[in-house]
Design an enzyme around this catalytic site. Sequence first.
Site, short mmCIF file in Angstrom:
data_model
loop_
_atom_site.label_atom_id
_atom_site.label_comp_id
_atom_site.label_asym_id
_atom_site.label_seq_id
_atom_site.Cartn_x
_atom_site.Cartn_y
_atom_site.Cartn_z
CG HIS A 16 -1.69 1.22 1.47
ND1 HIS A 16 -3.03 1.34 1.16
CD2 HIS A 16 -1.32 2.43 1.99
CE1 HIS A 16 -3.44 2.56 1.48
NE2 HIS A 16 -2.41 3.24 1.97
CD GLU A 17 1.95 3.61 3.69
OE1 GLU A 17 2.31 4.69 3.17
OE2 GLU A 17 0.88 3.48 4.32
CG HIS A 47 0.43 6.12 -0.87
ND1 HIS A 47 -0.75 6.53 -1.46
CD2 HIS A 47 0.10 5.65 0.37
CE1 HIS A 47 -1.75 6.31 -0.61
NE2 HIS A 47 -1.26 5.77 0.49
#
Length: 305
Positions: A140-141, A144
Amino acid sequence: MRSRFRSDRRLTVRMTVTLFLLGLLYVAFFAALIVLLKSWLMVVALIAVMFVAQFWFSDKIAMFAMRGRVVGPVEYPELHAVVDRLCAIADMPKPVVAVSTMDMPNAFATGRNPDNAVVCVTTGLLDRLEPAELEGVLAHELSHVAHKDVAVITVASFLGVIAGLIVRFAFYSQLFGGRKDQNTAMLFAGVMGVSAAVYALSFLLIRALSRYRELAADRAAAHLTGRPSALASALTKVSGELARIPTKDLRTAQAFNAFYFTPATGKEPGIERYFSTHPSLEQRLEQLGRISEELGEPLEPGKAG
């Protein structure tokens, strides 16, 4: 550089529109300040210095505020192994890996581009998640970073920071600055009015983009790992743990909510969800449930991955 994270055209469009609208707001804001302060040189110099400081040093500011430190593979071999594997799958540069000695379970990514990015996890997160759950959070990170929305949020939030600081400065100047003549009082009132309006508008634009980018990161992570259930489990577990942490202990971390995997609120928002940096847990789990069905994977958010 293109990674193998699933591209999100709607995210790109939203980031472009947000930056365009904020650009118009920038122009109006600077023009108003120049008219009110009657010194374009002072306004331009101040804004330029603060923009460079925020854009180039945002990662260091976030790391310092969250007590994060860079760690190597010898100290945290499992953490580095997961990041190495995900970066290889995604075909993207490996970011700097950092750990924050906070019991609050969370993670965040920061940096102006994929070549100058930092992914930081708290010790609270490492202590509570299973390997598959940690992989989902890190994916998820990393999404980004790959989608470059970390840099966009950093740039977008700059105007609100400046406007907020000006409002605060003007307020305290009025409060503690002693008696002022009528012209000075009108000047301060004008600056405060313009800055407050700009802060409110930029706040709403950034919140709308921030909520969507979190859903986009969940989607990208679920498709990259092929295990939406593990990400759903991590979301459920982290949200539950945050709800047990006293609000007073979360306040110092709330300034960085826009960068977190899960906001440090400790509870699901009510009416304030419209001003939240993240979509609700229910929305995120619902989306992961749909992806799980598409991939043919049973979703069990209540169980560890």
